[in-house]
Design a protein around this motif. Structure first.
Motif: not given
Length: 483
Positions: A20-22, A26-27, A306-309, A340-341
């Motif tokens: 899941s995106a959530t 986180q990693d 995606r890294t910044a997220i 992922e936002g």
């Protein structure tokens, strides 16, 4: 033909399960969990086994995709691995990072007939991951040792692919790289959520076990001269890639808080590997708590957003001057980023980077809306600004992901005889891959310009074959002269 094939009429396309995106925000772990054995066989069985395999034709490596899909369906995974690895030096890496939606899967007949493509990349990854787990990836053992040695400058995909092929033939192979770890772009340019670094390291370890000698922290032209390497080896391969970042030519581009994509990604990967990076610790290359704007629409831009997220950015926007359909990056990566936002600002281009008062740090991006006009020489519609459509986005960190150009290798290597093209890439004989210097070859992005990992692997394998032919001919000539 196996009756188990052509199951596309009853089986829908399914990708491996995705975290899941959530959770994945986180990693930096890979987001796909991988196929289970029964699911891999089912998805492989959807292959139509068509008479003209467009998936294979549009694969830069010419992978025999229909046959290893059929073997996977039959449960003959070891044979599937042997067939896959016969044409690909790193099938598990290509299965993870190739833009299959633009290559093999995008050319699949099922994709064209609305049944949706076979999930070729995920099956390829499953086959080779299984091979590693089962111990089928055997050590490289040359049939006979050769007396000649080959030096390779650059340990990216082209260099590693060439090293493997040359070592198989018994040549002594030495690889020189400016970084402290081998792998080049695979190690430092691609984030772990697409390619975990132990996947790269086990390939490097396998080559080292086979006798390939690696020389990290070696910058040709500084640590060691190019002339020394030419004298040390019977042939050289330049596989440095292209690392000179294109920058913005707009007001404010020199402000603090403006970073190059590769600097940003390298710092993040080094931190993930346990290194201490001063620019990350200081916050210069850390997106935590910041409004981040990434400029560009390619796969590198997707890696940055995606890294910044994952670093905990306050907000992340990707600004691209064309629309979604015309962006060069993988559509699959765009979808992952959106989940992922990440916010995509299509049809917009930066006009200036802003700062507040006398501050020398970026505070925002002024952009202008664009529309697509007539097609340019490449056939793509040219973006044109819409008058009076300027708008401002807040930004504490602006990342330039505008592509890469070659470094000035003739100057770096002190070899003015090393001829380059008008684009700055090395000029080579297209058949032999030899540069304008005898016994010096080149492969990968430093020849073709910034491109895909799969093309670098293809180029490295081709150059290895050319180097082998060159050294064989040289050996025959030397023997004839001695007689």
């Amino acid at each position: 033909m196996s009756p188990k094939m052509m199951q596309f009429t009853r089986l829908d396309q399914q990708m491996p399960e995705k975290r899941s995106a959530t959770d994945r925000k986180q990693d930096f772990n890979e987001i796909y969990t991988g196929f289970q054995p029964d699911r891999a066989g089912e998805q492989a069985s959807r292959c139509e086994q068509c008479g003209i395999p467009f998936c294979q034709i549009h694969c830069p490596l010419g992978n025999n995709i229909p046959d290893w899909l059929m073997l996977t369906t039959a449960g003959r995974l070891k044979e599937a691995y042997e067939l896959s690895s016969a044409t690909n030096s790193m099938p598990e890496i290509c299965g993870r990072i190739c833009p299959q939606d633009r290559l093999c899967e995008g050319s699949c007949v099922l994709e064209q007939s609305t049944h949706r493509a076979v999930t070729i990349g995920a099956v390829e990854k499953y086959i080779t991951d299984t091979a590693w787990a089962e111990g089928w990836v055997e050590p490289i053992v040359p049939q006979a040792e050769r007396g000649e040695s080959v030096g390779i400058i650059g340990s990216g995909p082209a260099g590693l692919a060439a090293a493997e092929e040359l070592r198989k033939q018994g040549f002594s192979v030495h690889v020189y790289d400016r970084y402290d770890r081998m792998g080049g772009l695979l190690m430092y340019g691609i984030p772990g959520f697409k390619l975990e670094k132990d996947v790269v390291q086990r390939r490097v370890d396998r080559l080292e076990q086979a006798g390939v000698v690696f020389h990290p922290n070696t910058t040709v032209g500084k640590t060691v001269s190019f002339a020394t390497l030419r004298a040390r080896h019977d042939a050289l391969l330049i596989a440095t890639g292209v690392y000179k970042a294109r920058g913005l030519a707009i007001p404010g581009s020199g402000l603090k808080g403006v970073a190059k994509a590769l600097d940003y990604l390298t710092a993040s990967n080094k931190v993930s590997l346990g290194d201490s990076v001063a620019a990350f610790t200081s916050g210069e290359l850390n997106a935590a708590g910041k409004d981040v704007v990434v400029i560009g629409g390619g796969d590198t831009a997707m890696d940055c957003v995606r890294t910044a997220i994952r670093q905990g950015a306050k907000s992340v926007k990707c600004v691209y001057r064309r629309d979604r359909e015309n962006m060069p990056g993988s559509q699959r990566e765009v979808a992952n980023a959106e989940e992922e936002g990440v916010e995509f600002v299509w049809l917009a281009a930066p006009e200036a980077l802003l700062n507040e008062g006398t501050s020398d740090t970026v505070s925002g991006v002024r952009a202008v809306r664009m529309h697509l006009g007539v097609a340019d020489a490449s056939g793509r519609q040219s973006p044109q600004p819409l008058e009076g459509s300027q708008f401002i986005m807040p930004a504490d960190l602006v990342i330039e992901a505008l592509g890469f150009e070659p470094e000035d290798l003739p100057q770096m290597f002190a070899q003015e005889e090393l001829t380059v093209t008008r684009w700055g890439t090395l000029k080579v004989n297209p058949r032999s891959t030899m540069t304008t210097l005898d016994g010096v070859f080149a492969a990968g992005d430093i020849v073709r310009g910034a491109s895909l990992v799969v093309w670098a692997i293809r180029d490295g394998r081709d150059s290895a074959a050319a180097i082998s032919a060159y050294l064989n001919q040289k050996s025959l000539s030397d023997r004839a002269a001695a007689e």
